[in-house]
Structure formats: C-alpha cells, structure tokens
Design a protein around this motif. Structure first.
Motif, PDB file in Angstrom:
ATOM      1  N   LYS A 365       0.868  -1.387   0.135  1.00  0.00           N
ATOM      2  CA  LYS A 365      -0.045   0.073  -0.027  1.00  0.00           C
ATOM      3  C   LYS A 365       0.985   1.299  -0.053  1.00  0.00           C
ATOM      4  N   THR A 366       0.337   2.150  -0.704  1.00  0.00           N
ATOM      5  CA  THR A 366       1.132   3.720  -0.688  1.00  0.00           C
ATOM      6  C   THR A 366       0.260   4.457   0.130  1.00  0.00           C
ATOM      7  N   TYR A 367       0.900   5.100   1.168  1.00  0.00           N
ATOM      8  CA  TYR A 367       0.272   6.189   2.049  1.00  0.00           C
ATOM      9  C   TYR A 367       0.157   7.594   1.280  1.00  0.00           C
ATOM     10  N   LEU A 368      -0.641   8.446   1.335  1.00  0.00           N
ATOM     11  CA  LEU A 368      -0.739   9.712   1.420  1.00  0.00           C
ATOM     12  C   LEU A 368      -0.220   9.941  -0.099  1.00  0.00           C
ATOM     13  N   PRO A 369      -0.627   9.335  -1.156  1.00  0.00           N
ATOM     14  CA  PRO A 369       0.021   9.644  -2.377  1.00  0.00           C
ATOM     15  C   PRO A 369      -0.425  10.958  -3.017  1.00  0.00           C
ATOM     16  N   LEU A 370      -1.714  11.774  -2.649  1.00  0.00           N
ATOM     17  CA  LEU A 370      -2.148  13.018  -3.131  1.00  0.00           C
ATOM     18  C   LEU A 370      -1.087  13.871  -2.386  1.00  0.00           C
ATOM     19  N   GLN A 371      -0.538  13.840  -1.264  1.00  0.00           N
ATOM     20  CA  GLN A 371       0.129  14.791  -0.506  1.00  0.00           C
ATOM     21  C   GLN A 371       1.399  14.889  -1.187  1.00  0.00           C
ATOM     22  N   SER A 375       2.242  18.496  -2.579  1.00  0.00           N
ATOM     23  CA  SER A 375       3.128  19.540  -1.925  1.00  0.00           C
ATOM     24  C   SER A 375       4.650  19.440  -2.512  1.00  0.00           C
ATOM     25  N   CYS A 376       4.979  18.796  -3.412  1.00  0.00           N
ATOM     26  CA  CYS A 376       6.279  18.786  -4.009  1.00  0.00           C
ATOM     27  C   CYS A 376       6.303  19.632  -5.493  1.00  0.00           C
ATOM     28  N   PRO A 377       6.949  20.716  -5.273  1.00  0.00           N
ATOM     29  CA  PRO A 377       6.849  21.729  -6.471  1.00  0.00           C
ATOM     30  C   PRO A 377       7.883  20.981  -7.719  1.00  0.00           C
ATOM     31  N   ARG A 378       8.894  20.404  -7.126  1.00  0.00           N
ATOM     32  CA  ARG A 378       9.726  19.886  -8.149  1.00  0.00           C
ATOM     33  C   ARG A 378       9.637  18.423  -8.803  1.00  0.00           C
ATOM     34  N   LEU A 379       8.234  17.795  -8.337  1.00  0.00           N
ATOM     35  CA  LEU A 379       8.319  16.448  -8.562  1.00  0.00           C
ATOM     36  C   LEU A 379       7.968  16.126 -10.359  1.00  0.00           C
ATOM     37  N   ARG A 380       8.847  15.313 -10.688  1.00  0.00           N
ATOM     38  CA  ARG A 380       8.983  14.853 -12.259  1.00  0.00           C
ATOM     39  C   ARG A 380       8.279  13.750 -12.288  1.00  0.00           C
ATOM     40  N   SER A 381       8.885  12.693 -11.592  1.00  0.00           N
ATOM     41  CA  SER A 381       8.144  11.431 -11.618  1.00  0.00           C
ATOM     42  C   SER A 381       7.645  10.817 -10.257  1.00  0.00           C
ATOM     43  N   PHE A 382       6.315  10.314 -10.507  1.00  0.00           N
ATOM     44  CA  PHE A 382       5.563   9.731  -9.222  1.00  0.00           C
ATOM     45  C   PHE A 382       4.884   8.580  -9.392  1.00  0.00           C
ATOM     46  N   ARG A 400      -7.429  21.777  -4.575  1.00  0.00           N
ATOM     47  CA  ARG A 400      -6.659  22.317  -4.077  1.00  0.00           C
ATOM     48  C   ARG A 400      -5.509  22.721  -5.028  1.00  0.00           C
ATOM     49  N   GLY A 401      -5.178  21.862  -5.842  1.00  0.00           N
ATOM     50  CA  GLY A 401      -4.240  22.229  -6.941  1.00  0.00           C
ATOM     51  C   GLY A 401      -2.884  21.279  -6.503  1.00  0.00           C
ATOM     52  N   TRP A 402      -2.284  20.869  -7.513  1.00  0.00           N
ATOM     53  CA  TRP A 402      -0.978  20.210  -7.356  1.00  0.00           C
ATOM     54  C   TRP A 402       0.311  21.020  -7.353  1.00  0.00           C
ATOM     55  N   ALA A 403       1.160  21.085  -6.695  1.00  0.00           N
ATOM     56  CA  ALA A 403       2.307  21.779  -6.672  1.00  0.00           C
ATOM     57  C   ALA A 403       3.160  21.382  -7.669  1.00  0.00           C
ATOM     58  N   THR A 407       5.815  20.636 -13.601  1.00  0.00           N
ATOM     59  CA  THR A 407       7.076  19.909 -13.698  1.00  0.00           C
ATOM     60  C   THR A 407       6.772  18.253 -13.806  1.00  0.00           C
ATOM     61  N   LEU A 408       5.722  17.967 -13.640  1.00  0.00           N
ATOM     62  CA  LEU A 408       5.239  16.554 -13.708  1.00  0.00           C
ATOM     63  C   LEU A 408       5.416  15.761 -15.143  1.00  0.00           C
ATOM     64  N   GLU A 409       6.123  14.854 -15.329  1.00  0.00           N
ATOM     65  CA  GLU A 409       6.375  14.230 -16.630  1.00  0.00           C
ATOM     66  C   GLU A 409       5.753  12.753 -16.483  1.00  0.00           C
ATOM     67  N   GLU A 410       5.747  12.203 -15.572  1.00  0.00           N
ATOM     68  CA  GLU A 410       5.386  10.702 -15.507  1.00  0.00           C
ATOM     69  C   GLU A 410       4.602  10.706 -14.176  1.00  0.00           C
ATOM     70  N   LEU A 411       3.663   9.679 -14.394  1.00  0.00           N
ATOM     71  CA  LEU A 411       2.545   9.451 -12.991  1.00  0.00           C
ATOM     72  C   LEU A 411       1.976   7.944 -13.483  1.00  0.00           C
TER      73      LEU A 411
END
Length: 513
Positions: A365-371, A375-382, A400-403, A407-411
């Motif tokens: 299980k992955t916890y708090l994925p939306l956080q 919250s991460c303004p430089r996140l490129r891959s999640f 609420r919006g994604w920080a 920058t996000l390239e892969e999700l």
C-alpha cells in the motif's frame, strides 16, 4: 549437380554482406542460443568469422557435480577434454569479454582452475564474476592483473565460514589491488575484510563509480577487541601473529573521489568516511532489525561525510530504519522502494527538493499519495503502489491544486474502483497511446480471433462493446472523467500515464485539449 552443390555450400553475397555489419550480426545473435551460434559458425568460412566472436563473447565456467570415475578410459577422456579446452582457450580466449566462474561444487579440480585463470590469451575481459571458496585468491589476482586495461566490472565472492576463522581474525588480504584495476567502473565484493584491506582495494580502483557489498563484514579494531575477549586471553598471541599484516595504521585520511553509488546488502557498512562524493545509497534485502546504536552511528556518519547524497533506493525489506536515514539527509531528490507511513512522512519533510518518488516496490500500500502531488513543487516522476485513494479524494485534490503541475512528466497513480472502461475513456480524450509491455504483447499475439470473423470485424466488435460500456458509466463517473481529463490536459510536461491498466504515452497535442 555441381551448380546446386555450390549454391548450397556458399552463402549468398547479399547475406554475407549484411552479416558483416556488426549491428545486424548482434541483432541476429541476440535471438540465438550458444549452441545455435556455434552451428552458424560452422556453415561457411564467412559465417565462421561472423559468429565465432559471439560464441566466445560470454563464457560461464562451472564444474560438474556428478561423481568422478577413476577407470583408465574415463581418465583418458578427461585428459583429452582438458587438452581440447586448453587449445580452444589459447586460440579464442582473447574473444571473451564476459567470464563467469561459479562452481557447482566446492571440489573443483586445481587443473581446471589453472586452465581458466592462467590462460594468457584471456586478456580482454570487460566483466569478471568469480564465486569461489577461500583459496583461489592468487589465481583471481592473476586474471585481474592480466585484464587491467579492459576490465570495467568485477564481482568477487569469497566465503570463509566463521567457524574456520582463526581467533582474532581481521580478514585476509586476497591479493594486491593497488595499480591492478585502474579502469574499473563497478566492483561487487562479498567476504570479510579489514578496513585496511578495503582502503587498499579502493586505492587500486581510482576510476570506480559503483561499489556494491553483499553480506559482507568490514572488521575494525573494535571487532578485534570483541572477538579476542570472547575467545579468551590464551589465544591472543596467535591472533596477533595471524593478523600481523593488518595491525598497521589505517589511512583514515583517504577518500575516494569517484564513487557515486554505494549499495549494501543485509547490513550497514560504516565506510562513508571514504566516500565523500556518493550521491546514491541503495539498501537491499535488509530482513532484520538494525540495532539502534548501529543505525545511529551510520546516520551520524552520513550527516558528516555525505553532503552530496541525494538519492536513496531501498528494496525488499522491512523499512523501520528508513525514517532515521531520510531524516539525516541534507536533501532528498530521488527515492525508490518501500514506503510505510513513517517513511512517507519523512519523505514529505523533503517536499521542496524531491523530484522522483517511486513507492511501488515491495509494498502492499502507498500512503498519502495525493500529499506528494500537492506538496512537491519539483516532482517530475511519481509512481505509487496500491492505495485506497478514491475518486472523490482525487477531485478534492484537483480543487486544492498540485504543486508539481508545471514539472510532472510521469505519473502512475492507484485510484480505488477506477474501472478499465473509465481509464480508456480518459486516455482517448487525452489522445494517449498505449505502450504495451512484453507480457501484454505476448498475450495479444496469443489471443485468437474467431475463424469466421475478419480482423477488421473483430476490432469493430471490440469498439462497439467499449461504447456500450461507456453508456453505462454513472453520473459520478462521468463527472470525474470530465474534471480529471481537463486537469491532466493542463500538465504541460506530462508524457506517461498509468492508472492500473498499463502505460500510455501522451502525444504533444494532448495539452491543447
């Protein structure tokens, strides 16, 4: 008759010319077994020169586990086989680039070892893997020295059981490493050694980029004191004699300036003082609880000696030690591995620096994925594993919006009860194209089309079934589809998506939806 004979025995000029191109030969050889490559080499003179290097490029040397008979015929056959292999190695040994020596039994004949290790023709190795019991160190040293100008990857496993170690044992110097492997890029070690021997090894590999340890013990003076106290004072003099080569001062001022990746298996190795340039630490198969004092020493060493450390990979173990390690990092850029709730909270403390988070390895299980997305303004891959994140929670998160929106390239995001039909609709509206993996391609090739239906009719039937399923989507699902699709289209750099049914690649026009 002669005309047909010559046509059958000599290759066509076009084929011979094509196989003389190394890239084509490599592609052909990739799909052939070692036996098939050897057969191709016997077809004709041209093919011999094409396929022989592929036959010898990678050699795995093992030793039979069956019992040996000692009658004269068996002995003669063994002698002839050894002579044949010796002649073959002398003739083709220079073609070997990857040599793996993993005996199937610990009773390998000395002549067999000599045949492999001492053949002067084997002088162009790029990768060498040796897995032997203690006793063949000098022979291995001979191979390493002979291939010092070409060797790039070296894997060494030498086992000495604890019950066989002399009292006060501090490791055994295998062979002189200094100036032995100046071009080595990757080194894997598994045996017990002293810190002094480790420093000698690292000094002999100035170009080393990757250092990996198996289940290894790095013994220092404290280990010596503890072991001698356990064994008793009566054995101290013998221990000092056995380890006289390791009683000199360790070069504590030495630091390796090229190692960027350090991998540990099963136990923490306190050698970070020697690795000031390390940027990636990988933990593998830590299946035991780490003692608090051991963990604190490692974390303190990491804070002191690894100012450039940015990446942590943790695979295949319970991760109770990870929060303490993550809390000790000055900054975290990339993380891959296990992700229980305490680990996730420690990762989120680095939200301003985190660029890659892969939480899908060895976890249920992955916890708090939306956080992370918020919250991460430089996140490129999640990338997430399984989670109980609902469609309602995703919609609230979008408001609420994604920080990381710019920058996000892969999700890869797990959304609870997101149906395959709804996923397909979202991907179509984004102009996304499925990129099937090997398993999916194999399944598609085996999927049978009914004999009375053409492929066009079959695809039409599938499309009609999908359209019927789309009509059955609930109003809540339709609302989610519209909101989520519109939001994803605003992610300018997004290139790959996966919501549980496989990867999709987004076309450049997707953002203009």
């Amino acid at each position: 008759m002669s005309r047909f004979t010559s046509a059958a025995t000599s290759p066509q000029p076009e084929a011979a010319k094509a196989l003389s191109i190394p890239e084509i030969t490599s592609l052909v050889g990739r799909h052939l077994s070692k036996a098939d490559l050897a057969k191709c080499a016997l077809v004709a003179h041209t093919w011999f020169h094409v396929f022989t290097p592929l036959v010898w490029k990678s050699i795995k040397a093992g030793f039979p586990t069956s019992s040996h008979h000692h009658d004269d015929n068996e002995h003669n056959n063994s002698q002839h086989g050894t002579i044949y292999h010796r002649l073959s190695l002398s003739k083709y040994g220079a073609l070997i680039r990857t040599l793996t020596i993993i005996p199937e039994t610990g009773n390998a004949a000395a002549s067999d070892l000599d045949l492999i290790f001492e053949c002067p023709a084997i002088d162009s190795l790029v990768k060498l893997t040796v897995n032997l019991e203690e006793g063949a160190s000098e022979a291995v040293g001979s191979v390493v020295r002979r291939n010092q100008d070409t060797l790039r990857q070296l894997n060494l496993v030498f086992q000495l059981e604890k019950r066989l170690r002399p009292p006060g044992w501090l490791g055994k110097r295998m062979f002189e490493f200094p100036r032995v492997a100046p071009c080595l890029q990757s080194l894997f070690l598994e045996w017990c050694m002293s810190k002094q021997e480790l420093v000698l090894i690292l000094k002999g590999c100035p170009s080393l980029k990757r250092l990996s340890f198996g289940n290894i013990s790095i013994l220092d003076r404290q280990d010596e004191t503890d072991e001698r106290a356990t064994d008793g004072d009566t054995r101290r003099s013998g221990a000092q004699a056995d380890n006289r080569d390791f009683t000199g001062d360790i070069d504590e001022g030495f630091q390796h300036q090229s190692i960027e990746m350090f991998r540990m298996c099963s136990r923490l190795c306190p050698i970070l003082v020697y690795l000031p340039k390390v940027k990636l630490i990988e933990f593998y198969r830590f299946d035991r609880q780490i003692k608090d004092e051991e963990l604190e020493r490692f974390c303190a060493s990491m804070r002191t000696h690894c100012p450039d450390l940015q990446d942590v990979w943790a695979y295949g173990f319970e991760c109770s030690m990870l929060p303490a390690i993550l809390d000790s990092l000055p900054r975290l850029v990339h993380f891959r591995g296990s992700s229980d709730l305490p680990t996730v909270l420690s990762m989120l403390d680095h939200a301003l620096t985190l660029e890659e988070a892969n939480l899908s390895d060895y976890t249920e299980k992955t916890y708090l994925p939306l956080q992370f997305l918020e919250s991460c303004p430089r996140l490129r891959s999640f990338l997430t594993g399984h989670s109980l994140t609902t469609m309602d929670e995703v919609q609230h998160s979008l408001r609420r919006g994604w920080a990381c929106q710019s920058t996000l390239e892969e999700l890869r995001l797990s959304i609870f009860k997101l149906s395959p039909v709804l996923i397909e609709v979202i991907m179509r509206e984004l102009n996304a194209v499925r990129t099937p993996d090997t398993r999916q391609r194999r399944a598609a090739s085996l999927r049978a089309i009914p004999g009375d239906v053409t492929s066009e009719e079959y695809e039409h039937q599938k499309e009609q079934q999908l359209q019927d399923a789309i009509q059955l989507l609930s109003p809540a699902q339709q609302d989610f589809r519209q909101q989520f699709t519109a939001f994803l289209a605003t992610l300018d750099k997004l290139e790959r998506l996966n919501f549980g049914t496989g990867w999709y690649a987004l076309s450049p026009q997707s953002s203009s939806l």
